[in-house]
Design an enzyme around this catalytic site. Sequence first.
Site, PDB file in Angstrom:
ATOM      1  N   ASN A 140       4.141  -3.675  -6.475  1.00  0.00           N
ATOM      2  CA  ASN A 140       3.759  -2.482  -7.231  1.00  0.00           C
ATOM      3  C   ASN A 140       4.900  -1.473  -7.103  1.00  0.00           C
ATOM      4  OD1 ASN A 140       2.638  -0.148  -8.240  1.00  0.00           O
ATOM      5  ND2 ASN A 140       1.064   0.054  -6.653  1.00  0.00           N
ATOM      6  N   LYS A 152       5.128   1.337  -8.502  1.00  0.00           N
ATOM      7  CA  LYS A 152       4.660   2.735  -8.611  1.00  0.00           C
ATOM      8  C   LYS A 152       5.582   3.503  -9.561  1.00  0.00           C
ATOM      9  CE  LYS A 152       2.603   2.184  -4.090  1.00  0.00           C
ATOM     10  NZ  LYS A 152       2.176   2.771  -2.821  1.00  0.00           N
ATOM     11  N   HIS A 164      -6.021   1.743  -7.943  1.00  0.00           N
ATOM     12  CA  HIS A 164      -5.166   2.009  -6.772  1.00  0.00           C
ATOM     13  C   HIS A 164      -5.560   3.353  -6.170  1.00  0.00           C
ATOM     14  CE1 HIS A 164      -1.673   2.799  -4.293  1.00  0.00           C
ATOM     15  NE2 HIS A 164      -1.394   1.511  -4.376  1.00  0.00           N
ATOM     16  N   GLU A 180      -3.874   5.703  -5.196  1.00  0.00           N
ATOM     17  CA  GLU A 180      -3.110   6.843  -5.741  1.00  0.00           C
ATOM     18  C   GLU A 180      -3.676   7.283  -7.094  1.00  0.00           C
ATOM     19  OE1 GLU A 180       0.725   4.977  -5.278  1.00  0.00           O
ATOM     20  OE2 GLU A 180       0.476   5.101  -3.091  1.00  0.00           O
ATOM     21  N   GLU A 205      -6.402  -2.359   0.427  1.00  0.00           N
ATOM     22  CA  GLU A 205      -5.300  -1.484   0.806  1.00  0.00           C
ATOM     23  C   GLU A 205      -5.844  -0.273   1.565  1.00  0.00           C
ATOM     24  OE1 GLU A 205      -1.680  -2.205  -1.953  1.00  0.00           O
ATOM     25  OE2 GLU A 205      -2.882  -0.609  -2.807  1.00  0.00           O
ATOM     26  N   GLY A 263       2.512   3.097   2.683  1.00  0.00           N
ATOM     27  CA  GLY A 263       3.750   3.875   2.796  1.00  0.00           C
ATOM     28  C   GLY A 263       3.940   4.560   4.136  1.00  0.00           C
ATOM     29  N   SER A 280       2.122  -1.272   3.770  1.00  0.00           N
ATOM     30  CA  SER A 280       3.242  -1.447   4.703  1.00  0.00           C
ATOM     31  C   SER A 280       3.539  -2.910   5.023  1.00  0.00           C
ATOM     32  CB  SER A 280       3.010  -0.638   5.987  1.00  0.00           C
ATOM     33  OG  SER A 280       2.989   0.757   5.686  1.00  0.00           O
TER      34      SER A 280
HETATM   35  P1  13P Z   1       3.586   0.142   0.640  1.00  0.00           P
HETATM   36  O1  13P Z   1       3.874  -1.352   0.683  1.00  0.00           O
HETATM   37  O2  13P Z   1       4.783   0.950   0.235  1.00  0.00           O
HETATM   38  O3  13P Z   1       2.897   0.607   1.862  1.00  0.00           O
HETATM   39  O4  13P Z   1       2.548   0.343  -0.588  1.00  0.00           O
HETATM   40  C1  13P Z   1       1.409  -0.433  -0.660  1.00  0.00           C
HETATM   41  C2  13P Z   1       0.766  -0.195  -1.964  1.00  0.00           C
HETATM   42  O5  13P Z   1       0.230   0.868  -2.217  1.00  0.00           O
HETATM   43  C3  13P Z   1       0.826  -1.277  -2.964  1.00  0.00           C
HETATM   44  O6  13P Z   1      -0.020  -1.019  -4.040  1.00  0.00           O
END
Ligand code: 13P
Length: 248
Positions: free
Chosen positions: A9, A11, A92, A94, A162, A168, A208
Site C-alpha cells: 500500500n 498510500k 484502511h 487512515e 492492521e 508506521g 510495520s
Molecule cells: P507500515 O507497513 O508502513 O506500517 O503500514 C502498514 C499499512 O498501513 C499498510 O496498509
Amino acid sequence: MRRKLAAGNWKMNGLQASLAELSTLAAEHAEASSEVLICPPATLIGAAVAASDGAIGIGGQDCHAEVSGAHTGDISAQMLKDAGATHVILGHSERREDHGESDTDVRTKARAAIDAGLKVVICMGESLDEREANNTLDIIGGQLAGSIPDQVTGENLIVAYEPIWAIGTGKVPTLDQIGEVHDFVRARLEKRFGEGVGRSVRILYGGSVKPGNAAEIFAVSNVDGALVGGASLKAKDFGPIITALDNS
Ligand code: 13P
C-alpha cells in the site's frame, strides 16, 4: 490451498519516477509463487499496470460506493477496474480516521467494488487503547460483521488485520497476539460464510512488516501474507518480503 499474497500500500506516496520500482519488482519476482499486489496512488494506476507487465496485480486504495455521478474528487470502483486495477483496499484505518468512514460505508463500498469485478482488501484493527483495555477481539468482531458484505466469495475477499498502533511505528504485536486475531478472524469467517468460503479467504497481517520480521510473521497460523506500507515503496525492501513469503 490459499495462495499467499504480498500486498503493498503506497498510500499518498509515488510519482512517475516510482514506477521504476515496480518494473524492478516485476522483473525480479515474475516467478514468485506468491501473488504480488501493489496499490499505488490513483494517479499512477494506468502506468503501473503497464510497468508491472502482468507480473504484479495493481489495486486502488479506496473507491466511492456509487458507479458515477456528482462526487467531485472521488473515484468509482468501475473507474479503477477500467484503469486496469484488479483489487481495491477498503476501510484502511487512515480512511476511517481521516474521512470518518464507518463499517457501513466500508461494506457499501465493498459491495460496489465486487459488483465492478474487483477483489476487496478489507482492513480492520484496534487502537492502542482498545488493545490495552483487552477489547481487541470485540473490536475486530464488530468490524468483521459490519464491514464485509454478504456477497463475498473465497476469491474476492481478502481481510487485512492492521493494528492501528503498529502502522508506521516500528511496533509489532507479539506473534501470539497476531495468531490470536488471525485464528479468530478465520473462525468468524467460517461461521458466517461456511467452511468452504471461510477457509479460502486470505487473511493478511499489516503494521510495520519489514524484511527483518517478515519470515517470523509469515510462520504464524492463518497469516496468508502481508499488507505492507513503508517497506513496499522500494523494491530492495519489498523484494525480500516477497521472498520470505515464498519460502514460508
Ligand atoms: P507500515 O507497513 O508502513 O506500517 O503500514 C502498514 C499499512 O498501513 C499498510 O496498509
